[in-house]
Design a protein around this motif. Structure first.
Motif, PDB file in Angstrom:
ATOM      1  N   ARG A   1     -93.599 -59.112   7.370  1.00 28.17           N
ATOM      2  CA  ARG A   1     -93.303 -60.542   7.420  1.00 28.17           C
ATOM      3  C   ARG A   1     -91.800 -60.792   7.376  1.00 28.17           C
ATOM      4  O   ARG A   1     -91.286 -61.650   8.081  1.00 28.17           O
ATOM      5  N   LEU A   2     -91.099 -60.038   6.545  1.00 23.99           N
ATOM      6  CA  LEU A   2     -89.639 -60.175   6.490  1.00 23.99           C
ATOM      7  C   LEU A   2     -89.006 -59.770   7.820  1.00 23.99           C
ATOM      8  O   LEU A   2     -88.062 -60.415   8.294  1.00 23.99           O
TER       9      LEU A   2
ATOM     10  N   THR B   1     -89.616 -62.559  10.307  1.00 23.69           N
ATOM     11  CA  THR B   1     -88.731 -63.686  10.014  1.00 23.69           C
ATOM     12  C   THR B   1     -87.326 -63.414  10.532  1.00 23.69           C
ATOM     13  O   THR B   1     -86.684 -64.278  11.129  1.00 23.69           O
ATOM     14  N   SER B   2     -86.841 -62.199  10.309  1.00 24.36           N
ATOM     15  CA  SER B   2     -85.522 -61.825  10.792  1.00 24.36           C
ATOM     16  C   SER B   2     -85.469 -61.832  12.320  1.00 24.36           C
ATOM     17  O   SER B   2     -84.494 -62.298  12.915  1.00 24.36           O
TER      18      SER B   2
ATOM     19  N   ILE C   1     -87.296 -63.639  14.327  1.00 25.83           N
ATOM     20  CA  ILE C   1     -87.334 -65.035  14.783  1.00 25.83           C
ATOM     21  C   ILE C   1     -85.958 -65.666  14.654  1.00 25.83           C
ATOM     22  O   ILE C   1     -85.502 -66.389  15.556  1.00 25.83           O
ATOM     23  N   ARG C   2     -85.272 -65.407  13.553  1.00 27.11           N
ATOM     24  CA  ARG C   2     -83.928 -65.951  13.358  1.00 27.11           C
ATOM     25  C   ARG C   2     -82.972 -65.416  14.423  1.00 27.11           C
ATOM     26  O   ARG C   2     -82.191 -66.176  15.013  1.00 27.11           O
TER      27      ARG C   2
END
Length: 93
Positions: free
Chosen positions: A21-22, A25-26, A28-29
């Motif tokens: 998940r991390l 998220t990274s 996507i950023r």
């Protein structure tokens, strides 16, 4: 399997899920940062969508009344495009 082994295995899976998940998220950023200029450009174009549609509609209406003008306009646009390309190549030397 014993309860302790199952609990340890579940803990490993939960840790792996959290790590993934991390990473997502990274990613996507990073994706949003990389596509920000494209999004900004699209917003600029979308801002003028109405006038562009109105102008192109008027142009098509005007050109459709006189069929000969379409051919002349097309030929002239090709000439202008070719001249602009050649001028750009000459300036770039």
């Amino acid at each position: 399997m014993k309860k302790a082994e199952l609990a340890a295995r579940r803990h490993r899976f939960e840790q792996r899920i959290m790590q993934e998940r991390l990473q997502i998220t990274s990613a996507i950023r990073d994706w949003n940062e990389a596509t920000a200029p494209i999004d900004h450009g699209w917003q600029q174009i979308s801002r003028y969508k109405g006038p562009i549609l109105l102008g192109s509609g008027l142009l098509v209406t005007m050109l459709s009344r006189n069929k000969g003008r379409v051919g002349r306009l097309f030929k002239r646009s090709i000439v202008v495009y070719t001249m602009a390309r050649r001028a750009k190549k000459m300036i770039g030397r």
